[in-house]
Every structure is written in structure tokens, then in C-alpha cells.
Design an enzyme around this catalytic site. Structure first.
Site, PDB file in Angstrom:
ATOM      1  N   ASP A 106      53.716  -8.722   2.032  1.00 39.93           N
ATOM      2  CA  ASP A 106      53.037  -8.112   3.169  1.00 39.93           C
ATOM      3  C   ASP A 106      53.438  -6.637   3.257  1.00 39.93           C
ATOM      4  OD1 ASP A 106      55.613  -8.081   4.263  1.00 39.93           O
ATOM      5  OD2 ASP A 106      55.223  -9.735   5.642  1.00 39.93           O
ATOM      6  N   ALA A 107      53.080  -5.986   4.338  1.00 40.92           N
ATOM      7  CA  ALA A 107      53.366  -4.557   4.496  1.00 40.92           C
ATOM      8  C   ALA A 107      54.859  -4.258   4.517  1.00 40.92           C
ATOM      9  CB  ALA A 107      52.709  -4.035   5.771  1.00 40.92           C
TER      10      ALA A 107
END
Length: 141
Positions: A24-25
């Protein structure tokens, strides 16, 4: 990859590298991607034991579908780490299987799941018994 016995149970091990696309980020493995890791390990286990999913579909009219998953996320995995997914057969019935799967970073348990799989006739999408040769293999006979 290996198949050995720990405490009397057959354990299959499959290495998984965490790619950027898996994260994810924040650079942590996105939770749904553990399901992909576990799916790959189940497929590779069957392949290692001589059973190809496409051949089972074509020759035996057999499909495997995930019916239920119980999953526990314990610790995060991160980009570029090398993980190991272990897969064990917890239960093998005539037309269903239960897999116990765990993602590890070294000795550290990251995620564990119990995956219930139904065996279906590919043409009819109805329950279908496993071929005897596969059932014996999965039961360790």
C-alpha cells in the site's frame, strides 16, 4: 519449496517475494494480497505433488472454489522482503478441503489463515468428489 513433516503433519513451503505492487502507500503488504500469496502456495503445492489445476479441470471435470476464509493479520510484511508461506491440509473430505496456511518472515509469523475449499464439477458447478489418487495424496496415504 519443500514437503516435510513437522509434528506428524505434512507441510509445504513456498517462497514469496514482496513486490512493490503488493504494498500500500505505506510500503506494507496490502491485506488482500495475503489471499493471493496463499492461493499461489496452494496451487504450487498441488503442482509439486503432480496435480495441475488445468488438467484436473479438463480430465476430471474438477474445480476448486474457496468457500470460506478465516484470517488473522499479526505483523506487517514490507516491500522486498522474502517470505515463506506454509500450507498444511487440516482436513480432506470427499468433496472439500481445509487448508491451514501461514506467511512467515524467517521465524516470525505474519499472517495465518484457514481456507475452506469446495470441489465442484466444472460443467455443473455442483459438488464433486476428488479423484482417489488426489484424495490419498492430500490425506498423506
Amino acid at each position: 519449496m519443500s514437503r516435510d513433516h513437522d509434528g506428524g503433519e505434512a507441510v509445504f513451503r513456498w517462497p514469496i517475494r514482496v513486490y512493490y505492487e503488493d504494498t500500500d502507500a505505506g510500503g506494507v503488504v496490502y491485506h488482500a494480497n495475503y489471499l493471493k500469496f496463499f492461493e499461489r502456495a496452494r496451487c504450487e503445492m498441488l503442482r509439486a505433488w503432480g496435480f495441475e489445476l488445468d488438467e484436473l479441470r479438463e480430465r476430471e471435470d474438477l474445480l476448486f472454489v474457496v468457500r470460506a476464509v478465516e484470517i488473522d493479520f499479526l505483523r506487517p510484511a514490507k516491500f522486498n522482503e522474502l517470505l515463506c508461506v506454509t500450507t498444511e491440509i487440516e482436513q480432506a473430505k470427499a468433496a472439500s478441503l481445509v487448508f491451514k496456511q501461514t506467511a512467515w518472515r524467517g521465524e516470525e509469523e505474519l499472517c495465518r489463515a484457514k481456507v475452506k475449499v469446495a470441489c465442484l464439477a466444472a460443467a455443473a458447478f455442483r459438488p464433486k468428489p476428488l479423484p482417489d489418487s488426489l484424495l490419498r495424496c492430500l490425506r498423506g496415504d
